[in-house]
Design a protein around this motif. Sequence first.
Motif, mmCIF file in Angstrom:
data_model
loop_
_atom_site.group_PDB
_atom_site.id
_atom_site.type_symbol
_atom_site.label_atom_id
_atom_site.label_comp_id
_atom_site.label_asym_id
_atom_site.label_seq_id
_atom_site.Cartn_x
_atom_site.Cartn_y
_atom_site.Cartn_z
ATOM 1 N N UNK A 191 -4.117 17.273 10.647
ATOM 2 C CA UNK A 191 -2.991 16.398 10.960
ATOM 3 C C UNK A 191 -3.038 15.103 10.144
ATOM 4 N N UNK A 192 -4.258 14.611 9.920
ATOM 5 C CA UNK A 192 -4.407 13.312 9.248
ATOM 6 C C UNK A 192 -4.498 13.415 7.726
ATOM 7 N N UNK A 193 -4.840 14.587 7.212
ATOM 8 C CA UNK A 193 -5.082 14.691 5.766
ATOM 9 C C UNK A 193 -4.041 15.527 5.031
ATOM 10 N N UNK A 194 -3.163 16.228 5.742
ATOM 11 C CA UNK A 194 -2.168 17.089 5.097
ATOM 12 C C UNK A 194 -0.832 16.366 4.960
ATOM 13 N N UNK A 195 -0.085 16.715 3.925
ATOM 14 C CA UNK A 195 1.250 16.167 3.728
ATOM 15 C C UNK A 195 2.230 16.977 4.572
ATOM 16 N N UNK A 196 2.415 16.507 5.796
ATOM 17 C CA UNK A 196 3.154 17.287 6.782
ATOM 18 C C UNK A 196 4.588 16.790 6.966
ATOM 19 N N UNK A 197 4.891 15.584 6.498
ATOM 20 C CA UNK A 197 6.223 15.014 6.693
ATOM 21 C C UNK A 197 6.735 14.472 5.356
ATOM 22 N N UNK A 198 7.876 13.797 5.380
ATOM 23 C CA UNK A 198 8.401 13.137 4.182
ATOM 24 C C UNK A 198 8.624 11.662 4.501
ATOM 25 N N UNK A 199 8.545 10.807 3.464
ATOM 26 C CA UNK A 199 8.789 9.385 3.670
ATOM 27 C C UNK A 199 10.280 9.083 3.554
ATOM 28 N N UNK A 200 10.639 7.794 3.570
ATOM 29 C CA UNK A 200 12.051 7.404 3.569
ATOM 30 C C UNK A 200 12.779 7.816 2.300
ATOM 31 N N UNK A 201 12.014 8.081 1.220
ATOM 32 C CA UNK A 201 12.628 8.510 -0.032
ATOM 33 C C UNK A 201 12.658 10.025 -0.190
ATOM 34 N N UNK A 202 12.137 10.734 0.826
ATOM 35 C CA UNK A 202 12.148 12.188 0.796
ATOM 36 C C UNK A 202 10.932 12.828 0.167
ATOM 37 N N UNK A 203 9.949 12.028 -0.215
ATOM 38 C CA UNK A 203 8.727 12.570 -0.808
ATOM 39 C C UNK A 203 7.750 12.992 0.290
ATOM 40 N N UNK A 204 6.989 14.075 0.024
ATOM 41 C CA UNK A 204 6.003 14.546 0.984
ATOM 42 C C UNK A 204 4.962 13.463 1.236
ATOM 43 N N UNK A 205 4.554 13.316 2.484
ATOM 44 C CA UNK A 205 3.581 12.274 2.811
ATOM 45 C C UNK A 205 2.700 12.723 3.972
ATOM 46 N N UNK A 206 1.556 12.059 4.107
ATOM 47 C CA UNK A 206 0.636 12.322 5.209
ATOM 48 C C UNK A 206 1.113 11.592 6.462
ATOM 49 N N UNK A 207 0.643 12.060 7.599
ATOM 50 C CA UNK A 207 0.992 11.451 8.876
ATOM 51 C C UNK A 207 0.168 10.174 9.078
ATOM 52 N N UNK A 208 0.831 9.027 9.035
ATOM 53 C CA UNK A 208 0.137 7.744 9.189
ATOM 54 C C UNK A 208 0.413 7.094 10.540
ATOM 55 N N UNK A 209 1.417 7.594 11.251
ATOM 56 C CA UNK A 209 1.822 6.976 12.515
ATOM 57 C C UNK A 209 1.486 7.905 13.673
ATOM 58 N N UNK A 210 0.202 8.200 13.824
ATOM 59 C CA UNK A 210 -0.252 9.076 14.905
ATOM 60 C C UNK A 210 -1.280 8.334 15.746
ATOM 61 N N UNK A 211 -1.207 8.523 17.061
ATOM 62 C CA UNK A 211 -2.149 7.886 17.982
ATOM 63 C C UNK A 211 -2.806 8.951 18.848
ATOM 64 N N UNK A 212 -4.132 8.902 18.951
ATOM 65 C CA UNK A 212 -4.860 9.774 19.862
ATOM 66 C C UNK A 212 -4.885 9.073 21.218
#
Length: 261
Positions: A191-212
């Motif tokens: 979850x923390x190291x894979x490019x699972x989402x896209x940023x505001x410009x549509x580029x693939x990005x890692x999940x940075x806004x996750x809370x355990x």
Amino acid sequence: SAESIQKSLYFHNLFMLIFLFFLETHGITFRIQISVKELLDTDVLLKLLFHLPVNYPSTLPDISVSSDQLTRAQCVDVKDKLLEQAKKHLSEPMVHDLILWIQQHLKYIIKQSATVCHEKTTLSKGTSTGDDTWMLLLHLDHMRAKAKYVKTVEKWTSDLRLTGRLMFMGKIILILLQGDRSNIKEYLILQKTSKVDVDSSGKKCKEKMISVLCETKVQAQQKRFQTFEVKEYSTLDELQKEFENSGLTALFLEFVPPLLK
């Protein structure tokens, strides 16, 4: 010249100080790629991720394994074997020894994995009542590429034999997982190291806004989920009932209402 040598030594010492500070406060994470030959007449490229905690080697490293030539289940088996081997080297540097060991034993692990695959699949369909079932509650800030994100989460939970819920209620996004603790840790690494989402410009990005929000052992009075499901709720009451029906009322009251503030 003497001046250039002095500058090189200065930057080397500065780098080492920064490295040691980072290691002492955060631990360190690094990736290694190794090619293992003579496995079914093909080369297997293993991608290993090691996170060395602050008190390594007195504490085992977190290890993630991936490979385009292996299934996720096989990668989990490789990771489990590496952790078993790491326990034999506790309190001494071990990464180099682990790499040498997996190069020598990978083909045997894969063969063994193939023979027990059917048995594991059968067991995973039954009710999990063991004392080693763990639970993880995650909060996601948003999903821009929702369909792709959901599909990825479903694949990871299936590969790692995790059950639970991906829950949407308004702007609240929660992932509730149950399963073997090592597989839950593997999920967190993915979850923390894979490019699972896209940023505001549509580029693939890692999940940075996750809370355990919570990671704990499942208690006897709490329900064991049999499947992983994606569910949407219209009201907070509907979401609360999902938790209540699973014996997780206390978990809901402690962590979910504060997300609305």
